[in-house]
Design an enzyme around this catalytic site. Structure first.
Site, PDB file in Angstrom:
ATOM      1  N   CYS A  61      -3.793   2.406  -4.211  1.00 32.21           N
ATOM      2  CA  CYS A  61      -4.637   3.316  -3.416  1.00 32.21           C
ATOM      3  C   CYS A  61      -4.809   4.571  -4.159  1.00 32.21           C
ATOM      4  O   CYS A  61      -3.829   5.606  -4.000  1.00 32.21           O
ATOM      5  CB  CYS A  61      -4.300   3.349  -2.095  1.00 32.21           C
TER       6      CYS A  61
ATOM      7  N   HIS B  55       0.968  -1.302  -0.031  1.00 31.42           N
ATOM      8  CA  HIS B  55       0.110   0.137  -0.159  1.00 31.42           C
ATOM      9  C   HIS B  55       1.052   1.201  -0.154  1.00 31.42           C
ATOM     10  O   HIS B  55       1.795   1.217   0.674  1.00 31.42           O
ATOM     11  CB  HIS B  55      -0.842   0.137   1.274  1.00 31.42           C
TER      12      HIS B  55
ATOM     13  N   ASP C  15     -13.098   2.740  -0.750  1.00 26.65           N
ATOM     14  CA  ASP C  15     -12.278   3.034   0.311  1.00 26.65           C
ATOM     15  C   ASP C  15     -12.838   4.007   1.237  1.00 26.65           C
ATOM     16  O   ASP C  15     -14.185   4.104   1.300  1.00 26.65           O
ATOM     17  CB  ASP C  15     -10.893   3.695   0.146  1.00 26.65           C
ATOM     18  N   HIS C  16     -12.148   4.906   1.961  1.00 24.72           N
ATOM     19  CA  HIS C  16     -12.968   5.531   3.152  1.00 24.72           C
ATOM     20  C   HIS C  16     -14.048   6.346   2.597  1.00 24.72           C
ATOM     21  O   HIS C  16     -14.095   6.903   1.546  1.00 24.72           O
ATOM     22  CB  HIS C  16     -11.876   6.517   3.707  1.00 24.72           C
TER      23      HIS C  16
ATOM     24  N   TYR D 203     -15.283   4.535   7.946  1.00 26.50           N
ATOM     25  CA  TYR D 203     -15.584   2.896   7.626  1.00 26.50           C
ATOM     26  C   TYR D 203     -17.235   2.843   8.088  1.00 26.50           C
ATOM     27  O   TYR D 203     -17.409   1.885   8.444  1.00 26.50           O
ATOM     28  CB  TYR D 203     -14.550   1.998   8.193  1.00 26.50           C
TER      29      TYR D 203
ATOM     30  N   HIS E 224      -7.862   0.179  -4.152  1.00 29.73           N
ATOM     31  CA  HIS E 224      -8.619   1.176  -3.186  1.00 29.73           C
ATOM     32  C   HIS E 224      -9.029   2.410  -3.761  1.00 29.73           C
ATOM     33  O   HIS E 224      -8.027   3.103  -4.420  1.00 29.73           O
ATOM     34  CB  HIS E 224      -7.717   1.409  -1.882  1.00 29.73           C
TER      35      HIS E 224
END
Length: 343
Positions: free
Chosen positions: A236, A198, A310-311, A324, A265
């Site tokens: 990501c 990552h 992702d977030h 999350y 991501h």
């Protein structure tokens, strides 16, 4: 493309039942969270998580993450012992049918934000990283609480870690990463697993600590350390994209064409003039990253790997683990699935 969802195990307020109800969802990405960093995961714990996830009608083929002990990053202390434990965990995950392991090589701190609940104009709240707030944080002399950081470190442990890292520059960190990779990649290959590093988040040094998985030049260097398919990327978009110099659409196309993106991501961020950033809705017009073109790049390079929203923001009054929640990540998953289907 296989759409998966991050789940934090039995303590996660979001149930597997709810995740299963997202129409495009194929599987779960998770980890064993009650084992100290550096220790090997037991086969029993891995198999139990797999059984629980599959009983909910979802697949379990990706791990995020198997943490890398600081001794490995420092190349000191019990480094060799912890690498052997890491190999044991890889083998046990291979026994359970895991296909991809996400990990990172960020010293001390994981993904770094300065505020967890910045209220956006639409009333939702999001994670942000403001440079002026970051400059005021002092991990040694002040009180520091960062999302994504293992806050189990005591103050004296943190002081000792910073002292140890004062002797580790970027080149030393590269050397330690290369040693780690040359030890674990053969084991991953034997186990049918692809390792996927990552990027650093944000992709620049913080608190004087070196960071190296940050840009195209360094991604190229990383992939050449052990030049094989098993040594790949968790691309990501949000991490690399919070540096305006990183052309995320071009980069994900480049590395996907090489077959080195094993996990993606995807999230959006809004870049601010001073280099700060705010996380936003996945929807392209809400941020600075063209999510539509990210998905197009993956589609046109015949990406068959794993992808997750992702977030997300906290929306509709939801509370829980910042970044999350269920609702906004479900929206993000369906947005990406819709783009993929349309393409």
């Amino acid at each position: 493309m296989k759409m998966i969802f991050r789940w934090y195990g039995d303590t996660d307020p979001i149930s597997l039942e709810y995740i299963r109800q997202i129409p495009c969802m194929d599987g779960i990405v998770s980890a064993i969270y009650d084992v100290p960093v550096g220790e090997a995961w037991s086969q029993e714990s891995i198999d139990k998580m797999k059984a629980d996830i599959e009983a909910a009608g979802l697949k379990f083929e990706v791990i995020e993450s198997v943490p890398v002990h600081e001794d490995i990053k420092l190349g000191s202390g019990r480094c060799d012992e912890y690498i052997e434990n890491y190999k044991t965990t890889i083998r046990r995950l291979g026994n359970a049918g895991i296909k991809v392991i996400c990990y990172n090589f960020m010293p001390v701190f994981d993904w770094t934000r300065t505020q967890l609940d910045k209220r956006l104009p639409d009333g939702s709240t999001a994670l942000v990283c403001y440079n002026d707030q970051l400059a005021d944080m002092d991990p040694i002399h002040g009180e520091l609480s960062l999302p994504g950081w293992d806050a189990s470190y005591k103050k004296e442990d943190l002081v000792a870690l910073f002292e140890a890292y004062s002797h580790v520059d970027e080149e030393k960190l590269w050397s330690n990463l290369e040693h780690f990779l040359k030890e674990i990649i053969p084991v991953a290959k034997e186990s049918g697993i692809k390792m996927a590093i990552h990027p650093d988040d944000p992709p620049r040094p913080i608190f004087g600590l070196p960071r190296i998985i940050t840009c195209e030049e360094n991604l190229d260097r990383f992939l050449k350390l052990v030049d094989c398919e098993e040594n790949g990327l968790t691309f990501c978009v949000g991490s690399l994209g919070c540096d305006a110099k990183n052309d995320t659409v071009r980069l994900i196309r480049k590395y996907s064409e090489m077959g080195r993106v094993h996990f993606a991501h995807v999230r959006n961020v809004k870049l601010l003039p001073d280099g700060s950033f705010e996380e936003s809705s996945h929807y392209t017009p809400c941020g600075s990253i063209d999510i539509k073109e990210i998905i197009r790049a993956l589609k046109e390079t015949n990406f068959t790997g794993y992808i997750r929203p992702d977030h997300g923001r906290m929306i509709w009054g939801e509370t829980g683990k910042p970044g999350y929640g269920l609702y906004d990540r479900a929206l993000g998953a369906m947005y990406m699935a819709g783009l993929w289907e349309a393409l």
